[in-house]
Design a protein around this motif. Structure first.
Motif, PDB file in Angstrom:
ATOM      1  N   VAL A 105      72.665  67.420   9.423  1.00  0.00           N
ATOM      2  CA  VAL A 105      72.445  66.367   8.426  1.00  0.00           C
ATOM      3  C   VAL A 105      71.913  66.970   7.128  1.00  0.00           C
ATOM      4  O   VAL A 105      72.354  66.607   6.029  1.00  0.00           O
ATOM      5  N   GLY A 106      70.972  67.886   7.234  1.00  0.00           N
ATOM      6  CA  GLY A 106      70.417  68.514   6.040  1.00  0.00           C
ATOM      7  C   GLY A 106      71.467  69.248   5.232  1.00  0.00           C
ATOM      8  O   GLY A 106      71.514  69.131   4.005  1.00  0.00           O
ATOM      9  N   LEU A 107      72.330  69.992   5.903  1.00  0.00           N
ATOM     10  CA  LEU A 107      73.366  70.747   5.201  1.00  0.00           C
ATOM     11  C   LEU A 107      74.405  69.817   4.585  1.00  0.00           C
ATOM     12  O   LEU A 107      74.891  70.055   3.469  1.00  0.00           O
ATOM     13  N   VAL A 108      74.754  68.747   5.295  1.00  0.00           N
ATOM     14  CA  VAL A 108      75.719  67.776   4.769  1.00  0.00           C
ATOM     15  C   VAL A 108      75.155  67.081   3.527  1.00  0.00           C
ATOM     16  O   VAL A 108      75.899  66.755   2.591  1.00  0.00           O
ATOM     17  N   GLN A 109      73.857  66.856   3.495  1.00  0.00           N
ATOM     18  CA  GLN A 109      73.223  66.200   2.352  1.00  0.00           C
ATOM     19  C   GLN A 109      73.056  67.127   1.155  1.00  0.00           C
ATOM     20  O   GLN A 109      72.514  66.718   0.129  1.00  0.00           O
ATOM     21  N   GLY A 110      73.544  68.339   1.278  1.00  0.00           N
ATOM     22  CA  GLY A 110      73.580  69.233   0.125  1.00  0.00           C
ATOM     23  C   GLY A 110      72.465  70.243   0.019  1.00  0.00           C
ATOM     24  O   GLY A 110      72.274  70.856  -1.037  1.00  0.00           O
ATOM     25  N   GLU A 111      71.700  70.438   1.094  1.00  0.00           N
ATOM     26  CA  GLU A 111      70.644  71.445   1.054  1.00  0.00           C
ATOM     27  C   GLU A 111      71.264  72.844   1.018  1.00  0.00           C
ATOM     28  O   GLU A 111      72.239  73.119   1.717  1.00  0.00           O
ATOM     29  N   HIS A 112      70.696  73.702   0.196  1.00  0.00           N
ATOM     30  CA  HIS A 112      71.224  75.063   0.045  1.00  0.00           C
ATOM     31  C   HIS A 112      70.154  76.081   0.429  1.00  0.00           C
ATOM     32  O   HIS A 112      68.974  75.907   0.112  1.00  0.00           O
ATOM     33  N   LEU A 113      70.596  77.126   1.104  1.00  0.00           N
ATOM     34  CA  LEU A 113      69.672  78.165   1.558  1.00  0.00           C
ATOM     35  C   LEU A 113      69.979  79.485   0.868  1.00  0.00           C
ATOM     36  O   LEU A 113      71.141  79.789   0.554  1.00  0.00           O
ATOM     37  N   GLY A 114      68.928  80.279   0.642  1.00  0.00           N
ATOM     38  CA  GLY A 114      69.114  81.611   0.110  1.00  0.00           C
ATOM     39  C   GLY A 114      69.583  82.559   1.203  1.00  0.00           C
ATOM     40  O   GLY A 114      69.821  82.151   2.348  1.00  0.00           O
ATOM     41  N   LEU A 115      69.699  83.829   0.865  1.00  0.00           N
ATOM     42  CA  LEU A 115      70.181  84.820   1.829  1.00  0.00           C
ATOM     43  C   LEU A 115      69.272  84.888   3.051  1.00  0.00           C
ATOM     44  O   LEU A 115      69.758  84.913   4.193  1.00  0.00           O
ATOM     45  N   ALA A 116      67.962  84.905   2.818  1.00  0.00           N
ATOM     46  CA  ALA A 116      67.022  84.965   3.950  1.00  0.00           C
ATOM     47  C   ALA A 116      67.173  83.737   4.836  1.00  0.00           C
ATOM     48  O   ALA A 116      67.115  83.823   6.066  1.00  0.00           O
ATOM     49  N   GLY A 117      67.378  82.587   4.214  1.00  0.00           N
ATOM     50  CA  GLY A 117      67.549  81.368   4.977  1.00  0.00           C
ATOM     51  C   GLY A 117      68.852  81.353   5.763  1.00  0.00           C
ATOM     52  O   GLY A 117      68.900  80.872   6.903  1.00  0.00           O
ATOM     53  N   LEU A 118      69.916  81.878   5.164  1.00  0.00           N
ATOM     54  CA  LEU A 118      71.208  81.920   5.841  1.00  0.00           C
ATOM     55  C   LEU A 118      71.173  82.825   7.069  1.00  0.00           C
ATOM     56  O   LEU A 118      71.924  82.627   8.027  1.00  0.00           O
ATOM     57  N   VAL A 119      70.294  83.825   7.041  1.00  0.00           N
ATOM     58  CA  VAL A 119      70.123  84.700   8.203  1.00  0.00           C
ATOM     59  C   VAL A 119      69.104  84.103   9.176  1.00  0.00           C
ATOM     60  O   VAL A 119      69.317  84.082  10.391  1.00  0.00           O
ATOM     61  N   GLY A 120      68.009  83.592   8.634  1.00  0.00           N
ATOM     62  CA  GLY A 120      66.931  83.096   9.482  1.00  0.00           C
ATOM     63  C   GLY A 120      67.268  81.824  10.234  1.00  0.00           C
ATOM     64  O   GLY A 120      66.853  81.657  11.390  1.00  0.00           O
ATOM     65  N   LEU A 121      68.062  80.928   9.621  1.00  0.00           N
ATOM     66  CA  LEU A 121      68.374  79.659  10.281  1.00  0.00           C
ATOM     67  C   LEU A 121      69.178  79.852  11.564  1.00  0.00           C
ATOM     68  O   LEU A 121      68.767  79.372  12.628  1.00  0.00           O
ATOM     69  N   PRO A 122      70.326  80.556  11.515  1.00  0.00           N
ATOM     70  CA  PRO A 122      71.048  80.783  12.775  1.00  0.00           C
ATOM     71  C   PRO A 122      70.261  81.644  13.754  1.00  0.00           C
ATOM     72  O   PRO A 122      70.388  81.487  14.968  1.00  0.00           O
ATOM     73  N   LEU A 123      69.434  82.541  13.231  1.00  0.00           N
ATOM     74  CA  LEU A 123      68.621  83.375  14.118  1.00  0.00           C
ATOM     75  C   LEU A 123      67.614  82.512  14.873  1.00  0.00           C
ATOM     76  O   LEU A 123      67.339  82.753  16.059  1.00  0.00           O
ATOM     77  N   ALA A 124      67.071  81.503  14.201  1.00  0.00           N
ATOM     78  CA  ALA A 124      66.143  80.596  14.866  1.00  0.00           C
ATOM     79  C   ALA A 124      66.851  79.805  15.963  1.00  0.00           C
ATOM     80  O   ALA A 124      66.299  79.587  17.043  1.00  0.00           O
ATOM     81  N   LEU A 125      68.086  79.382  15.706  1.00  0.00           N
ATOM     82  CA  LEU A 125      68.854  78.674  16.727  1.00  0.00           C
ATOM     83  C   LEU A 125      69.144  79.595  17.912  1.00  0.00           C
ATOM     84  O   LEU A 125      69.094  79.171  19.070  1.00  0.00           O
ATOM     85  N   VAL A 126      69.442  80.856  17.618  1.00  0.00           N
ATOM     86  CA  VAL A 126      69.647  81.830  18.694  1.00  0.00           C
ATOM     87  C   VAL A 126      68.373  81.990  19.508  1.00  0.00           C
ATOM     88  O   VAL A 126      68.413  82.114  20.740  1.00  0.00           O
ATOM     89  N   ALA A 127      67.225  81.966  18.824  1.00  0.00           N
ATOM     90  CA  ALA A 127      65.946  82.098  19.519  1.00  0.00           C
ATOM     91  C   ALA A 127      65.744  80.952  20.512  1.00  0.00           C
ATOM     92  O   ALA A 127      65.295  81.163  21.639  1.00  0.00           O
TER      93      ALA A 127
END
Length: 278
Positions: A105-127
């Motif tokens: 929902v957050g991504l669909v609503q237009g939230e944008h992540l920096g490079l660290a966020g683009l790596v950290g977000l999927p890494l958190a899901l993997v965790a």
């Protein structure tokens, strides 16, 4: 950074609340536990009203009520799931499901992540996945019913968080009060309809009430975090709450922690560090 710290606090509070709620539900019907936890949670939010303020516009009431219905369903399914056990498997499964929808929902609503966020977000899901994959040799396997309840609880938690996030940002604790009032009413109504099926066992009153208080604190911290940061980031950090549940289950119930879960905890720490840079 403020949103990240609030989300971490929410995660910790959720983890402790789930452990206590699940443990308390082993001694009595799950609705008896929720009948104590939900009103206790409402009491905390009412006490916070004079300090944090609250408004009750039509939008606030609508989104708060929607979150309350989802919360009632989440309470019942989650505590029943954790009561069936094993906690160190079912809690992370619920968390994984609860993370995916708010992130989307957050991504669909237009939230944008920096490079660290683009790596950290999927890494958190993997965790979260790693923590949930912790069945070692000789570990207790969850039943199909318990797994279905875990998925249902995760979906209900996700909807609750999304609905809270949609409430007006200037509504204070209004959506929390409305939501908890609705969830308490739904719970009491369900208990009344199922009174003869609840059994005579008394719930663990102090444990159930403490679970409700911690759940209220977790909801408040999540609401503040989502108002100060991106829903996608806040939701996935909050979804790391099984770490607290797993560690408490290991300490109190001597449930085994698989090596993969330990790797998941380490991965979570790295992910949080990356997300702190966003």
């Amino acid at each position: 950074m403020i949103a990240l710290l609030l989300a971490l606090g929410s995660s910790l509070a959720y983890g402790c609340a789930d452990f206590l709620g699940g443990l308390g539900s082993r001694k009595a019907h799950v609705l008896r536990t929720v009948m104590i936890a939900a009103p206790a949670s409402l009491a905390v939010e009412l006490l916070l009203w004079p300090f944090l303020g609250a408004s009750f516009s039509a939008q606030t009431v609508a989104w708060g009520a929607a979150s309350g219905v989802s919360s009632a369903a989440a309470f019942a399914m989650l505590y029943k799931t954790l009561a069936m056990g094993p906690m160190n498997v079912l809690s992370p499964v619920t968390a994984l499901v609860s993370a995916v929808l708010p992130v989307g929902v957050g991504l669909v609503q237009g939230e944008h992540l920096g490079l660290a966020g683009l790596v950290g977000l999927p890494l958190a899901l993997v965790a979260v996945v790693l923590v949930s994959a912790g069945q070692g040799t000789g570990a207790t396997r969850p039943s199909r019913t318990a797994l279905l309840l875990a998925f249902g609880a995760g979906a209900a938690i996700a909807l609750q968080l999304v609905f809270l996030h949609q409430a007006p940002s200037d509504s204070g604790v209004g959506p929390l009060i409305v939501g908890r009032a609705v969830s308490s009413a739904v719970t009491l109504a369900a208990a009344g309809l199922m009174y003869r099926k609840l059994g005579s066992e008394r719930p663990a009153y102090a444990m159930s009430a403490t679970a409700g208080v911690l759940d209220s604190v977790a909801n408040l911290l999540f609401l503040l975090a989502s108002r100060n940061g991106d829903l996608a980031v806040v939701a996935v950090i909050t979804a790391l709450y099984p770490a607290g549940t797993v560690l408490l289950a290991r300490t109190v119930l001597a449930e085994r922690i698989h090596r993969g879960q330990l790797v998941g905890l380490g991965t979570a720490a790295i992910a949080v560090s990356l997300l702190a840079l966003t």
